[in-house]
Design an enzyme around this catalytic site. Structure first.
Site, PDB file in Angstrom:
ATOM      1  N   TYR A 140      -2.543  -1.264  10.525  1.00 11.52           N
ATOM      2  CA  TYR A 140      -2.569  -1.501   9.076  1.00 11.52           C
ATOM      3  C   TYR A 140      -1.323  -0.913   8.419  1.00 11.52           C
ATOM      4  O   TYR A 140      -0.627  -1.582   7.643  1.00 11.52           O
ATOM      5  CB  TYR A 140      -3.827  -0.889   8.476  1.00 11.52           C
ATOM      6  CG  TYR A 140      -3.957  -1.052   6.970  1.00 11.52           C
ATOM      7  CD1 TYR A 140      -4.462  -2.222   6.420  1.00 11.52           C
ATOM      8  CD2 TYR A 140      -3.579  -0.036   6.097  1.00 11.52           C
ATOM      9  CE1 TYR A 140      -4.585  -2.378   5.043  1.00 11.52           C
ATOM     10  CE2 TYR A 140      -3.693  -0.176   4.725  1.00 11.52           C
ATOM     11  CZ  TYR A 140      -4.199  -1.345   4.208  1.00 11.52           C
ATOM     12  OH  TYR A 140      -4.318  -1.494   2.847  1.00 11.52           O
ATOM     13  N   SER A 152       0.858  -1.188   0.000  1.00  6.22           N
ATOM     14  CA  SER A 152       0.000   0.000   0.000  1.00  6.22           C
ATOM     15  C   SER A 152       0.889   1.230   0.000  1.00  6.22           C
ATOM     16  O   SER A 152       2.036   1.166   0.465  1.00  6.22           O
ATOM     17  CB  SER A 152      -0.889   0.016   1.252  1.00  6.22           C
ATOM     18  OG  SER A 152      -1.592   1.242   1.365  1.00  6.22           O
TER      19      SER A 152
END
Length: 257
Positions: free
Chosen positions: A163, A150
């Site tokens: 995360y 990401s």
């Protein structure tokens, strides 16, 4: 000739969203695809990924898999090899999140996110490499690993501490595997999506999050799962013959801004 003709690929988290798009794209390009997910039906609704591939004339099967459990991952790869005799491409996509900052994150939430997003990727990468080491090279490659990271593995993810930390770990894991196993002819790359619109529930798709993402993204639209699938296809194919250890940004210019 299809780009992935005669290739065998596992895609984790492929029942929905980005993983689903990757699996469909791989199958359309000739790969036999194993959909590894805890559930079979997509969040977005509709038929299962395996059913769609089979209806289009492709080859696919679904294997119920919890990547946070080594035995489940071991069984996934063993089942794949028993059916298709080899594993050419491992796409690690399955992920969870909590939308909690440091002080809000409970030990249980931390353990769950790290257990799936980091330990799960470690299990999948390790088991894939163990299999690939037993295989003869094809066009100088024994196998390929693609980790979905990401942009939030490189810049902070506002309000989601576990995360973002897990995604940063995936970026470094990718580099480590690429360097350590280059002599083994195993390729390992990552893809860092920007804001991709999927059916994912929760705050990721609320109006504030979408507004933030639009302001952060130079390109005049947000991403679609097919954008990531195209990048994965490139990295899974022989077109990427001298590419390893990269974290390919598919982010509409997010990280350039």
């Amino acid at each position: 000739m299809p780009l992935l003709k005669d290739k065998v690929a596992i895609v984790t988290g492929a029942s929905s969203g980005i993983g689903r798009a990757i699996a469909l794209n791989f199958a359309a390009e000739g790969a036999s695809v194993v959909i590894a997910d805890t559930v079979e039906l997509p969040i977005e609704g509709g038929e299962s990924t395996a059913s769609l591939i089979q209806q289009a004339g492709g080859t696919a099967m679904h294997v119920v898999t919890d990547i946070s459990d080594w035995n489940s991952v071991d069984a996934l790869v063993a089942t794949t090899v028993a059916r298709f005799s080899r594993l050419d491409v491992m796409v690690n996509n399955a992920a969870v999140y909590t939308s909690t900052n440091l002080v809000q994150t409970s030990p249980e939430q931390w353990n769950r996110v790290i257990g799936v997003n980091l330990t799960g990727f470690f299990y999948c990468c390790k088991r894939a490499v163990l299999q690939m080491l037993t295989q003869a090279p094809v066009n100088e490659v024994r196998g390929r690993i693609i980790n979905i990271s990401s942009q939030h593995g490189m810049v902070a993810c506002p309000g989601d501490f576990p995360y973002s930390v897990s995604k940063g770990g995936i970026v470094q894991m990718t580099r480590q595997i690429a360097v350590d196993h280059a002599d083994d002819l195993i390729v390992c790359n990552a893809i860092a999506p920007g804001k991709i619109i999927t059916g994912k529930p929760g705050v990721a798709n609320n109006s504030d999050a979408l507004d933030y993402s639009r302001r952060r993204t130079p390109w005049p639209r947000l991403g679609a799962p097919s954008d990531v699938a195209g990048a994965a296809l490139f990295l899974a194919s022989d077109m990427a013959s001298y590419v390893t250890g990269i974290n390919l940004m598919v982010d509409g210019g997010w990280m350039a801004g």
